[in-house]
Design a protein around this motif. Structure first.
Motif, PDB file in Angstrom:
ATOM      1  N   MET A   1       1.563   7.059  -6.566  1.00  0.00           N
ATOM      2  CA  MET A   1       0.548   8.094  -6.763  1.00  0.00           C
ATOM      3  C   MET A   1       1.154   9.481  -6.555  1.00  0.00           C
ATOM      4  O   MET A   1       0.969  10.379  -7.369  1.00  0.00           O
ATOM      5  CB  MET A   1      -0.631   7.894  -5.803  1.00  0.00           C
ATOM      6  N   PHE A   2       1.906   9.664  -5.472  1.00  0.00           N
ATOM      7  CA  PHE A   2       2.488  10.969  -5.203  1.00  0.00           C
ATOM      8  C   PHE A   2       3.573  11.317  -6.217  1.00  0.00           C
ATOM      9  O   PHE A   2       3.754  12.487  -6.560  1.00  0.00           O
ATOM     10  CB  PHE A   2       2.999  11.068  -3.769  1.00  0.00           C
TER      11      PHE A   2
ATOM     12  N   ILE B   1      -7.336  15.599  -1.631  1.00  0.00           N
ATOM     13  CA  ILE B   1      -5.870  15.679  -1.640  1.00  0.00           C
ATOM     14  C   ILE B   1      -5.415  16.962  -2.325  1.00  0.00           C
ATOM     15  O   ILE B   1      -4.575  17.701  -1.805  1.00  0.00           O
ATOM     16  CB  ILE B   1      -5.258  14.443  -2.339  1.00  0.00           C
TER      17      ILE B   1
ATOM     18  N   HIS C   1     -11.850  11.634  -2.912  1.00  0.00           N
ATOM     19  CA  HIS C   1     -10.583  11.595  -2.183  1.00  0.00           C
ATOM     20  C   HIS C   1      -9.509  12.376  -2.930  1.00  0.00           C
ATOM     21  O   HIS C   1      -8.696  13.076  -2.305  1.00  0.00           O
ATOM     22  CB  HIS C   1     -10.109  10.149  -1.984  1.00  0.00           C
TER      23      HIS C   1
ATOM     24  N   ARG D   1       2.205   1.804  -3.490  1.00  0.00           N
ATOM     25  CA  ARG D   1       1.189   2.372  -4.387  1.00  0.00           C
ATOM     26  C   ARG D   1       0.956   3.854  -4.085  1.00  0.00           C
ATOM     27  O   ARG D   1       0.764   4.658  -4.999  1.00  0.00           O
ATOM     28  CB  ARG D   1      -0.113   1.576  -4.289  1.00  0.00           C
ATOM     29  N   MET D   2       0.992   4.217  -2.814  1.00  0.00           N
ATOM     30  CA  MET D   2       0.841   5.627  -2.447  1.00  0.00           C
ATOM     31  C   MET D   2       2.027   6.441  -2.966  1.00  0.00           C
ATOM     32  O   MET D   2       1.854   7.556  -3.479  1.00  0.00           O
ATOM     33  CB  MET D   2       0.707   5.770  -0.928  1.00  0.00           C
TER      34      MET D   2
ATOM     35  N   GLU E   1       0.829  -1.202   0.000  1.00  0.00           N
ATOM     36  CA  GLU E   1       0.000   0.000   0.000  1.00  0.00           C
ATOM     37  C   GLU E   1       0.869   1.259   0.000  1.00  0.00           C
ATOM     38  O   GLU E   1       0.583   2.223  -0.711  1.00  0.00           O
ATOM     39  CB  GLU E   1      -0.928  -0.009   1.208  1.00  0.00           C
ATOM     40  N   VAL E   2       1.927   1.241   0.777  1.00  0.00           N
ATOM     41  CA  VAL E   2       2.852   2.380   0.822  1.00  0.00           C
ATOM     42  C   VAL E   2       3.488   2.588  -0.551  1.00  0.00           C
ATOM     43  O   VAL E   2       3.617   3.720  -1.023  1.00  0.00           O
ATOM     44  CB  VAL E   2       3.928   2.178   1.914  1.00  0.00           C
TER      45      VAL E   2
END
Length: 130
Positions: free
Chosen positions: A40-41, A112, A108, A36-37, A33-34
Protein backbone atom coordinates in the motif's frame (compact mmCIF):
# COMPACT_ATOMS: atom_id res chain seq x y z
CA UNK A 1 15.22 16.72 2.16
CA UNK A 2 18.71 15.60 3.16
CA UNK A 3 19.26 12.21 4.73
CA UNK A 4 20.53 12.28 8.32
CA UNK A 5 24.23 11.55 8.61
CA UNK A 6 25.14 8.22 10.14
CA UNK A 7 27.01 8.85 13.36
CA UNK A 8 28.00 6.74 16.31
CA UNK A 9 25.32 8.55 18.33
CA UNK A 10 22.43 6.88 16.48
CA UNK A 11 23.21 3.24 17.32
CA UNK A 12 23.37 1.33 20.60
CA UNK A 13 26.86 1.05 22.01
CA UNK A 14 26.03 -2.26 23.71
CA UNK A 15 23.62 -5.07 22.88
CA UNK A 16 20.67 -5.21 25.27
CA UNK A 17 17.55 -7.12 24.17
CA UNK A 18 14.25 -7.07 26.07
CA UNK A 19 13.37 -10.70 25.33
CA UNK A 20 9.80 -10.43 26.66
CA UNK A 21 9.01 -7.39 24.51
CA UNK A 22 10.68 -8.86 21.42
CA UNK A 23 8.85 -12.18 21.77
CA UNK A 24 5.49 -10.46 22.27
CA UNK A 25 5.99 -8.27 19.21
CA UNK A 26 7.19 -11.17 17.06
CA UNK A 27 3.98 -13.02 17.95
CA UNK A 28 1.71 -9.97 17.49
CA UNK A 29 3.02 -8.64 14.18
CA UNK A 30 1.54 -10.53 11.23
CA UNK A 31 4.05 -10.73 8.37
CA UNK A 32 1.31 -11.00 5.72
CA UNK A 33 -0.34 -7.85 7.05
CA UNK A 34 2.99 -6.03 7.08
CA UNK A 35 3.59 -7.09 3.47
CA UNK A 36 0.17 -5.74 2.41
CA UNK A 37 0.87 -2.48 4.23
CA UNK A 38 4.24 -2.18 2.48
CA UNK A 39 2.55 -2.69 -0.90
CA UNK A 40 0.00 0.00 0.00
CA UNK A 41 2.73 2.48 0.94
CA UNK A 42 4.68 1.59 -2.20
CA UNK A 43 1.54 2.57 -4.11
CA UNK A 44 1.47 5.88 -2.25
CA UNK A 45 5.14 6.51 -3.06
CA UNK A 46 4.32 8.14 -6.40
CA UNK A 47 3.82 11.88 -6.86
CA UNK A 48 0.88 11.54 -9.26
CA UNK A 49 -0.98 9.01 -7.13
CA UNK A 50 -0.39 11.04 -3.98
CA UNK A 51 -1.68 14.16 -5.73
CA UNK A 52 -4.81 12.25 -6.79
CA UNK A 53 -5.37 10.98 -3.24
CA UNK A 54 -4.89 14.45 -1.77
CA UNK A 55 -7.39 15.88 -4.28
CA UNK A 56 -9.88 13.12 -3.44
CA UNK A 57 -9.36 13.67 0.29
CA UNK A 58 -10.06 17.37 -0.22
CA UNK A 59 -12.92 17.20 -2.70
CA UNK A 60 -14.49 13.82 -1.93
CA UNK A 61 -15.08 12.74 -5.51
CA UNK A 62 -13.62 13.57 -8.93
CA UNK A 63 -14.28 12.36 -12.44
CA UNK A 64 -11.32 10.99 -14.37
CA UNK A 65 -11.28 14.10 -16.59
CA UNK A 66 -10.97 16.45 -13.60
CA UNK A 67 -8.22 14.29 -12.08
CA UNK A 68 -6.27 14.33 -15.36
CA UNK A 69 -6.44 18.15 -15.47
CA UNK A 70 -5.27 18.36 -11.86
CA UNK A 71 -2.29 16.16 -12.72
CA UNK A 72 -1.65 17.84 -16.05
CA UNK A 73 -1.55 14.34 -17.53
CA UNK A 74 -3.43 12.40 -20.17
CA UNK A 75 -6.70 10.68 -19.35
CA UNK A 76 -5.04 7.34 -20.13
CA UNK A 77 -2.19 7.97 -17.68
CA UNK A 78 -4.57 9.24 -15.01
CA UNK A 79 -6.87 6.24 -15.49
CA UNK A 80 -3.88 3.95 -15.03
CA UNK A 81 -3.07 5.61 -11.69
CA UNK A 82 -6.71 5.49 -10.58
CA UNK A 83 -7.03 1.79 -11.46
CA UNK A 84 -3.85 1.08 -9.51
CA UNK A 85 -5.22 2.95 -6.47
CA UNK A 86 -8.44 0.95 -6.79
CA UNK A 87 -6.49 -2.32 -7.02
CA UNK A 88 -4.69 -1.42 -3.78
CA UNK A 89 -8.03 -0.74 -2.06
CA UNK A 90 -7.32 2.97 -1.71
CA UNK A 91 -9.96 4.26 -4.14
CA UNK A 92 -13.33 3.17 -5.48
CA UNK A 93 -15.34 4.29 -8.47
CA UNK A 94 -18.84 4.64 -9.77
CA UNK A 95 -20.06 5.14 -13.29
CA UNK A 96 -22.72 7.72 -14.10
CA UNK A 97 -23.68 7.67 -17.75
CA UNK A 98 -20.47 8.18 -19.71
CA UNK A 99 -18.52 9.56 -16.76
CA UNK A 100 -16.53 7.67 -14.14
CA UNK A 101 -16.14 9.19 -10.67
CA UNK A 102 -13.51 8.16 -8.14
CA UNK A 103 -13.46 8.65 -4.39
CA UNK A 104 -11.39 7.34 -1.51
CA UNK A 105 -12.28 3.81 -0.48
CA UNK A 106 -12.91 4.73 3.17
CA UNK A 107 -12.18 7.23 5.91
CA UNK A 108 -8.94 5.46 6.88
CA UNK A 109 -7.39 6.44 3.56
CA UNK A 110 -8.47 10.04 4.07
CA UNK A 111 -6.90 9.94 7.54
CA UNK A 112 -3.59 8.63 6.14
CA UNK A 113 -3.46 11.27 3.40
CA UNK A 114 -4.52 14.09 5.72
CA UNK A 115 -1.99 13.09 8.38
CA UNK A 116 0.79 12.86 5.79
CA UNK A 117 -0.10 16.33 4.50
CA UNK A 118 -0.23 17.82 8.01
CA UNK A 119 3.08 16.19 8.88
CA UNK A 120 4.69 17.62 5.76
CA UNK A 121 3.36 21.11 6.60
CA UNK A 122 4.88 20.78 10.09
CA UNK A 123 8.24 19.65 8.70
CA UNK A 124 8.26 22.51 6.23
CA UNK A 125 7.47 25.03 8.97
CA UNK A 126 10.07 23.55 11.32
CA UNK A 127 12.80 23.38 8.69
CA UNK A 128 11.86 26.69 7.10
CA UNK A 129 11.86 25.04 3.66
CA UNK A 130 9.32 25.27 0.88
Amino acid sequence: MAEPKNTADDVCEVTCVDEEKVTRLQEDIDDREVERMAVMFKGLADKSRMKILLALATEGELCVCDASHILGASIASTSHHLRYLRKLGLAKYRKEGKLVYYSLDDSHIKDIVTLASEHQHELTARDGTN
